[in-house]
Each structure stands twice: as C-alpha cells, then as structure tokens.
Design an enzyme around this catalytic site. Sequence first.
Site, PDB file in Angstrom:
ATOM      1  N   GLN C  20       0.829  -1.213   0.000  1.00 49.45           N
ATOM      2  CA  GLN C  20       0.000   0.000   0.000  1.00 49.45           C
ATOM      3  C   GLN C  20       0.853   1.248   0.000  1.00 49.45           C
ATOM      4  OE1 GLN C  20      -3.058   0.783   2.860  1.00 49.45           O
ATOM      5  NE2 GLN C  20      -4.395   0.466   1.102  1.00 49.45           N
ATOM      6  N   GLU C 207     -22.173   9.348   9.681  1.00 47.23           N
ATOM      7  CA  GLU C 207     -22.770   8.022   9.683  1.00 47.23           C
ATOM      8  C   GLU C 207     -23.138   7.664  11.110  1.00 47.23           C
ATOM      9  OE1 GLU C 207     -19.522   5.902   7.792  1.00 47.23           O
ATOM     10  OE2 GLU C 207     -18.716   5.234   9.711  1.00 47.23           O
ATOM     11  N   HIS C 245     -17.463  -0.106   9.247  1.00 53.84           N
ATOM     12  CA  HIS C 245     -16.515   0.665  10.047  1.00 53.84           C
ATOM     13  C   HIS C 245     -16.636   0.257  11.519  1.00 53.84           C
ATOM     14  CE1 HIS C 245     -16.527   4.185   6.974  1.00 53.84           C
ATOM     15  NE2 HIS C 245     -15.628   3.272   6.677  1.00 53.84           N
TER      16      HIS C 245
END
Lengths: 370, 370, 286, 286
Positions: C20, C207, C245
């Site tokens: 990454q 959220e 999440h």
Amino acid sequence: MKLHEYKAKEIFSNYGIPVPSGILVKDPNELKEFKFPAVLKSQVLVGGRGKAGGIKFADNLDEAKEKIDELLKMEIKGLPVKLVLVEAKAEILKELYVGFVVDRTAKRNVLIMSSEGGVNIEEVAQRSPDKVVKFQIDPSEGLPTHKITNLAKKIGLKGKEMVSVVGVVNRLNKVFSDYDAELAEINPLAVTPEGLLGVDAKLLVDDNSLYRHKDLAKEFAKSEEFTDIEKRAKDAGLSYVELEGDIGVIGCGAGLVMASLDTLKLYGGAAANFLDVGGGATKENMRSALELVVQKEGVKSIFINIFGGITRCDEIAKGIVDFAPKTPISVRMMGTNEEEGKQILRDNGYSVSETIEESAKEAIELARGG
Amino acid sequence: MKLHEYKAKEIFSNYGIPVPSGILVKDPNELKEFKFPAVLKSQVLVGGRGKAGGIKFADNLDEAKEKIDELLKMEIKGLPVKLVLVEAKAEILKELYVGFVVDRTAKRNVLIMSSEGGVNIEEVAQRSPDKVVKFQIDPSEGLPTHKITNLAKKIGLKGKEMVSVVGVVNRLNKVFSDYDAELAEINPLAVTPEGLLGVDAKLLVDDNSLYRHKDLAKEFAKSEEFTDIEKRAKDAGLSYVELEGDIGVIGCGAGLVMASLDTLKLYGGAAANFLDVGGGATKENMRSALELVVQKEGVKSIFINIFGGITRCDEIAKGIVDFAPKTPISVRMMGTNEEEGKQILRDNGYSVSETIEESAKEAIELARGG
Amino acid sequence: MAIIIDENTKAIVQGITGGQGRFHTKAMKDYGTNIVAGVTPGKGGNSVEDIPVYDSISEVPNDINASIIFVPAPFAKDAALEAIDFGLNPVVIITERIPIHDSIQIMKKAESKGIDVIGPNTPGIISPEKSKMGVMPSHVFSQGSVGLISRSGTLTYEIANNLSRAGLGQSTTVGLGGDPVVGLSFVDVLKKFDKDDQTKAVVLVGEIGGNAEETAAKFIKDSFSKPVVAYIAGRTAPPGKRMGHAGAIVSGGMGTADSKIAALGEGGVDVAELPSDVVRLLKEKM
Amino acid sequence: MAIIIDENTKAIVQGITGGQGRFHTKAMKDYGTNIVAGVTPGKGGNSVEDIPVYDSISEVPNDINASIIFVPAPFAKDAALEAIDFGLNPVVIITERIPIHDSIQIMKKAESKGIDVIGPNTPGIISPEKSKMGVMPSHVFSQGSVGLISRSGTLTYEIANNLSRAGLGQSTTVGLGGDPVVGLSFVDVLKKFDKDDQTKAVVLVGEIGGNAEETAAKFIKDSFSKPVVAYIAGRTAPPGKRMGHAGAIVSGGMGTADSKIAALGEGGVDVAELPSDVVRLLKEKM
C-alpha cells in the site's frame, strides 16, 4: 468480541473480583449437587435475556434439572441456548453499578459508577443523573485510587464497603486494560451479607486487538455472535452483516453500502444484508461476495453499487459475469474504468443503471418478481 | 530475588524472546536423547560460574552424562550444583548485550545496549564507552520503539537484525516491567545463522514486590540464595546476613549494625553475621535473634549493640537474660530505659559497656578466649 | 488557502516499503505532493520511487512537516508516536484495525503536543491541486470553495465527484476516519474551515455511531456561519451491528441516524436524503 | 530558619488509623508538630488522638501543606500519589518495602510537580523545637546549627545524640531513606542547607550501595562552602548482600564504602572512622 457471562466472570475472578460460585452445564444431568437456592442463567450473546425468560430459579436439584432442560430448549432472539450457568443465589442488600467504557468524543477511557445497579445505566443516567458519576482517565496518569475513592463517596458509599468497591474498581480497570476492552461492566455489583459480589458481568473485547489475545481470537472465529454466513465472510475478509429484508446488497466502502441500504428503504425495499467488498476489490473478491449473498435464504434480488475510485469497474463486472448469479441483479457502476465495466456487463446481457436511485428501484422491482 | 537461568529463560520465552532449546536435569540419566553438540550449564545463583568450571560442553550422549555427573558433584562458591541445564550449542556469529536496570540516581529504569556482549557490561562501559548506549525511561512516557531503533543503530545494527533486536528489547522491557525486576538482562544476545538467541539470561525480581508475584514468592522462601539460618531469620522477620568471622553481631537498625561490623574490623575482629532486630524490638525479638546467631557454627562471642530510640533497653536486656546464651556476650546499651536495661543485665551477671568501641574490643577478646 | 495541507506540505511516508505504501506514494507523488522521504525500520538505505528510505524519522536529513502512515496495525501506534514526538503535523493514519486503546494513547500524546491527527482508518486529506496525503482517487476532486468533511471513504468520493461535476470544487476534503476513536473531529475541522477564506460552504458526511454529528450540529448552531449541508449514512442500520466501520454502530440507543439528522436540522443544516441530493441542497444555500 | 519543615508546617497523617500511625501521631503531636488531620480510606468520620480522620485528602477542610505516610507498602504508592496530586510538600514516606517500580512512579510525579519526597523507608525529618515528621526518638535531638543528613535510622539517632550531648544542636535532620530509589538526595538537601542561615555545618551519614555519596562529594567540592563531616557505614559488608536496607548493597563492584570515603576525601570532607569520631572532627572544622 462479546464474551459470555461465564467467561467474563472467570476472567474477573482471576483478577480477584468476587463472583458467585457456579457451574456451567450443557446438559441437566451434569448438575450432580449444588447449594440451593440457585439461579439458572442461559448463556447467550444478546441483551434482554431476563425479559425473554432466559433466567430461572430453582430450590432443589430436581427443579433445577427440569428448568435447565427448559432453558436448553429455548431460543432467545434467534439464538439457541446451549449453555446454562448455575449459580448460588445470593442475598442481595443493595445493587451498585461499576463499569469502564471508551468515550469516543473525549478519546478517553471512562469509569462509570452508580448507586443504582441492576438496571440499564443509560436509563439511570437520564432519569437520575445525580446517581451516576463518571471519570475520564488520562492515559498518561492512569486512574489514581484516590479519584475512585472520591467517586465512591459521591454515590454514597462509606467505610469498609467503600474500600471494597474501590478495590473491585481497581481490579476491573486492570481487566479492562489488559483485555483491550471496549466495555467491562459489573451490573449489578451486589452488596451481600458476605461482602461484594459481581452478580452479572460483561466484557466486550476490541476485535482489532485480538492479535494480542490469541486464546480469545480462537473462540472469536466460532462465536455464536455471528451467523454462518457472517463467519464465512470474516474468513473471506469481507465485511458482512445479516439483515432481515430480501434484497442482497454489495458495494464498495462502508458508507456507500449504508447509503445503498438507506436508498432501498426510501423506495420501499429492504436489504437482506450489508456487504462491503472494500476498496480495490478484485474479480475474485466480487465472486466471493456474490457467493455469500446468494447463500442467504429468501434473497430475491441483488443490488450492486460500485463507485470506482481505487476499485476498477471492469474487475467488478468480470466478477459478476464469472459468477453469473441465478438471482436477478441490478448494477450501478461509476468511476474508474466505468465504460469497460458497463460494456462487459452489457455484452453478457446485464443492464446497468446510471444512478444509485434508479438501480435501487430496479432491485426492488426485481425482488417483487418484476 | 535472583532467578535461575533456566527460570529466567522460561519467562523470557513466554514473552516471545528466542532462547536455546534445552532440558533441565538433576540426574545424568534424565538425559535420553539430545541434538549435539550441547552446552551443560550448572544452575547456581552466583556469578562467575564459567570461570569456576560450572559450564561444560559435550559432543555425544555418553560425554554429556559423564560431565553432567561431574557438574552435579561440584560446589560453586559454596553452593552445591543441584540442576544442570542442557542446551543445544548455537553457532554464534556475534554477541550483543541488552539489559534493563534501575538507575538509583536518576530514579528511572534504564535500557542498556551494547555491540559487545558475552562479557561484563560494566567493564565494556569503562573500556569502550562508545560501544555502550543507555536510555532513561520516563515512566509516564514508557519506552517508545523509535528510541530503541535509534539506540540499536548507534551500536551499529541495521536491517532485519536491527528490527529483530528492537523486538527483543520491547519484549524484555515487558518482562522487566511485569515482573517488577531490578535487572533483566540477555548477555549475550547472540546473532546466529537462524536469528537471534538469548544465550544467557538474568532476571532479578524486587523482593519487595513479591506480594504481587505469588508463584515466585513461594520459591523465594526456599531459594538457595540463602543459608538455612538466613531462611529462618526471614521467617522470624529479622534482617540477617551470614558472614565469615567468629563474632555474632546483633543490633537495632541496619546502619548501626553495619557500623558495629566496621568497628569490630577496625580493632581486628571479624563478624560472623549481620543481624538487625529492627526498631522497637521486644524481648521476644531479642530471644529469636540470639537463637539464630548461636546456631551458626564457630561463633565464639556475641556483640550486642543497642541504641534505644524507639527500642527500649530494658526489653532487650530481658530478652538476653531470658535466652541466657552459652556463648559469651558483650553488650553496649544506650538511650531509652538505658539504666533499667543495664540494671537487669548486671543483676544477672552480665557486664555492660558504655561505648561501641569498648564493647567491640570486649567481644573480640571474648572470641579469642579472653 | 485550504486547510491543514497545501503546497508547503513536506511529507514523509511511514511504511513506505509495504504494498500500500509503495502504491500510494507513487500516486501522491504523481498528484504533486511533496514526498520528501520514507521511513521503515530495517529498510534504511533503500529507496521507493526515487524517494530515500530511512530507519527512523530522526535520520531524515531534510526539512519535513507532515507524515502519512501505512504501517500495519500492530506497529502503527509506534509509528504514530514517533511522528508526534518529532512534531510532524498533521499525522495522517491510513492504517485500519488499530486497537482502540492504542488510538487513545496516540490521541492523548498528539493533544499534549498540539498536533492534528487524521484517522486512523481514513482515506486521508486532499487540498486539490495543492497536496494530497491519502489514498483517495484524485480525479474526482477539483479545486473550489466547498469544504468537505466525512467519516466515510467511497461515499466521500461519490459526493466529491457529484460536487466536481456540478462545478462545485473543494477547498479541502478531510476524511476523519471510520474508527470509534479518531483524531480530528467534525468540530475541529469546522473551526479550521471557518477561518479559511477559500471555503465558502461545507458538506458534512456522517454516519451512525457516536455523537460527533450531534456535537457538530450544536457547534454549527452556536458559532458557524457558513452554509452547511449534510448527508448521514445508516438510517436503516440495525442496533448492535458494526456496519463495516468499527465506529459505525448503534449501541444502547445511542448513535442513531435519526438523532444525528434531528440535531443537524436544529442546527440549521440541510440534510440530504440521498447522496445525489447534496449538490442541489448546497446550490440552494450558496 | 531550618529546612523543609518548621513551625508553619501543617501536616496530615496518611494511614493514621494503623498501629504505627496512631503511635507516632501521638508522639509527633506531643512534640508540637501541627497535625491537622488524618486520612485513611474507609475510616472517615473517626478520630485519632482528637485528630479528625477523613477518607481522602480532598475532604480535609483545613489548610494543610505536608503529609507523612504510614500506609502499608501495597497501598503506599496510591497514598503518595494522592498527597502529590494535592500539592502537599513535603511528602514523608515512612513505609518500608515499597516496590522500586512503585517508587519510580512516585518520584517522577513528585518531580513533575516540584514536590520534595522524603523516603520511603525513612525515619523522617525533624527540625528540633519546631516540627517533627517522623518516627525518631525526639529526646536525642536538640536545636542548633548542624544540618544532619542520613540514609540510616538508628545510626542517625546515635550520632544526633552524640552531637546534642556535645552541645552541637541541629538545624534539621533529614533521613533520606534506606531504599535504592528515594526522593531527596544528599545533594538536594545540601542545596537547602546551603541557603539556610541556621545551618553552619553539615554531617552526612552514608552507607554502601549506589553512588549518592560520590555525587554529594563532587557537589561539595564544586559548590558547597560550609564544613562537612561524614560517616560511612558498611566498610566490611560483603558484595552482593543486602545489609538490612534494600539499598545497602554492593553490586558489580559499585557502591563500596571505600569508593565513597575516597570521593568524600577528595571533596574536602573529613570522614570519621567511628560514629563517635564525628563530634571531634566537626568541632575541629567549625
């Protein structure tokens, strides 16, 4: 990771917190002798067990066996009762609450104590804020004992009882910290003629810390907290939550998938699951995702919502074509390699929508047999 | 509390620090098979074991058994060898040093690392200060990994080897902290073709912390670190150290007893022991003290040195008269209830000196048969 | 202007030698971010994309002022504390699955040194055409006057893309991170947008879980004057389940979308029902 | 004057309800020390020697500025941190057998708040005829101009007694404590004696273990002008054995009496061979 009450009590006891003496049974005949009266507590990883009839009392061995048998035949909120914790029933003079939680806003661990235990602490906090005290723990200072003493006095404790409670709080703090817990709670912490007793125990360990808790990690993989499909998703590295509707949902990114569920609801549909394939998903990830979603009974259509950022739409399309689900699908695709992806799907007879709204509506129609 | 090498290695290994594979034997016949060549290390709680012949090597089973037998017949600095640790002999490419100690002056724990292991680190520090690096740990900050990395680089490590050493240091720090250690040391930490290996291990646990380490506390009571009389003194709550002279010494307060030993030496005498009855000693404490001191072989006289602060001279005198040792005694007594104490002693035929010097000289004469 | 990062940002990448790290170092460099050095313990002396790699930050010879972290979760705390000790600001933590107790330690240390932490579990931060410290697809962002703050990843790209297509470029987009405990909060970022001349309006993407949106709503009502539009994901999420999440969970009746939407409404914020409504609501307000 | 404690000292006793606490509270009160309150968690509302007992320091209604601790070792760290948190100064820790790792935490906290800790494992401190916070027999001390600093208990009483009999009263006597890690050091106390007008000369009573005496010797040589006489116990102690005090141990060739005597000699300090020589040497110097 939620731990069963018996497991939490075992850990608390290892740290010197007094808990009732008890026996864990999975068959009534495992109970040979016991000091009655006893409490029989079904061990399931859901709340509201008491109201659902999952806790019974017995005055002798025969009664206990009979009731354990009843409990072991029960389902509580969809979970079958497989274990019953048999405990000596204590004479309770007073019920207190002590617990440690993570305060997201303060970015601190917090100690909560209350003179009113045995009930939901959030309700007590709303109804009688003066009965609940909280203390934010500065990680570089820890939790000084004299702060606990002052909190204990604020909820009206004194003398030896106060000192005992402070001791329990200190030990619970150590459990909370050693186990990377998100919640460590004794509710009620009962005052009995023989001293304090942790009558119920909750320990919720941070899933992300399980690499530091290898023993728990093993149990986590087979935890009844999750359905079979959820376990398989975990193995496949996918984020999956089972829901109650009939439309399978696959998307990339937790927020986008949540938005997809919400959009379905807005138009009268209901999602059967939440499945996030994550960013940069490959053809294979998409295949696994579809495999999981169709396994759930009653899934009538699948809504696939992809915004190609790091994810490439052509990879997603290949995964769909490759798996070729029998369940009808509705695909919304946008972003990186959007045209290639759409082309692959169209070439294989799938239609593709432009917007989340259109695609959501289509998925609902498909589920209705449209 | 000093731990045996094998015990320290067991603990280090539990924390993920690589140590040689080995078997602990108390009889040569316990060794059935082993991957040779092997190192045979006598397990005694004294330093300088190697120079004293307490470490041998063997290339096959017969040789190993023979040499283990030899070791088990040895005494090292007065301690009989009762256990031998048989370990696979490693191919050592390089020897490093890592250790944690308490720095009394800085009032901090300190990490010490050196590119030169396998020898006394204090000697290396004096001879080649550039080869030794130290880092004081602020207890509220802990030991950040990047600080260890920088120290590792300073002693010339790099690449994977450096990363491995940093990992070992992190784990050793956890041992040091979890075990309330005064010293946790790997010397040498060997670099081998298969990776790092803790070839020797030292762990010294703070005696005062043993209430937090119940398992160790049990072993401490029977540790070979102490003679039988020292163990009995511990049980009686007296502070006792065995020495090599012929004059038993009893006093109140560590400093005063040390001063008593020094005074004896100044006048040509030699103490057989150090015994501090503590402040506020009772008749019974004094009796126990005398009982212990006369048990040591070769004690020819006893020097009792009391400054009565909290301690009452009459209590001491009663203890002496009560026990009535056969060994001749010389008493110096001053302070609280001095006259009463002296009177009791004189009434029972004991003489009492005014000063430490006089009494010390008298004790020496008594020991010489004077 | 823009907030937190801009053309003066001189960043290091911690964990630059991982998959990454390598991939996104190239992407950030291609975008124009000034990536000065990489840090991976044990990999000092190597280079990635012509960027020199060091064993520790203290060895980096250049002038640096920010860090982005791709280090795996078990080592991420160490990396973050190193960056904070060194005074780098901001510290952007991309890493997912960091234990909460580790994050708490990171945040405490950052607070005590006055350092902005973004994340963990964040797509990062981008000030379009100036600097990007993150993993977001650059092409959906464009420069402009909308400040975008979000707890989400892909949903943010979706909304940024809608904004950009509608001609509404962004001053800075900040991904707060999807974990329960993260560094910068909505309120922290709102305060920065308030002082930023480039920012004329703000989009807030929240959220379920926690009460960061409720706190933001109160702050907006009391002391934020620029127009704000919001979208809240998770209206239909069941209680007790983590929705992808770690931080997206309704527990004990707390953290519901309804509560957030109501609070934002009271704070004078228009809340979109669909992600695609954000542009319309924003245009009406600006 | 005098140092650290005097007639303005308003002390609390932590662990006042234990046997030692009770006994010495009476003794200190009889000596004239202003003992304002006692603290023992769980014993709030009681009294000892007419002194009210509280569960925690924050409940003490009176003005207080010092604490003496008799709390058992497993709880002593908590008590000390409470006193330090509350800003009491000095904090005298009589308790023996406190784990070193606990002491390190206590000292760090005290340092960060600029508080003098005396002990642990100390007889305490006495400024004769003004205040006594300790367990020493009061009658051997008398007021005067000699500052006395010691790592020992009874040996200190012996020497103080000799001094008093010879007409050499003391300004203040400080027992540093017999543990490896203690609060005030010889140097810390020497600095205070340097500024104290009442103190005309200093007697330093050391013992084997550590290098506090060597550090003091260097300090005296460099920056202390009042006459100093010393006595060092443990010339004949074998290496590796703890001589009664946890801190009295020669290890790895460090901490020998010879090293200390040599260093003090170089620092211009006369070192007595016998405790009884201290008075003679001091009289020669004054």
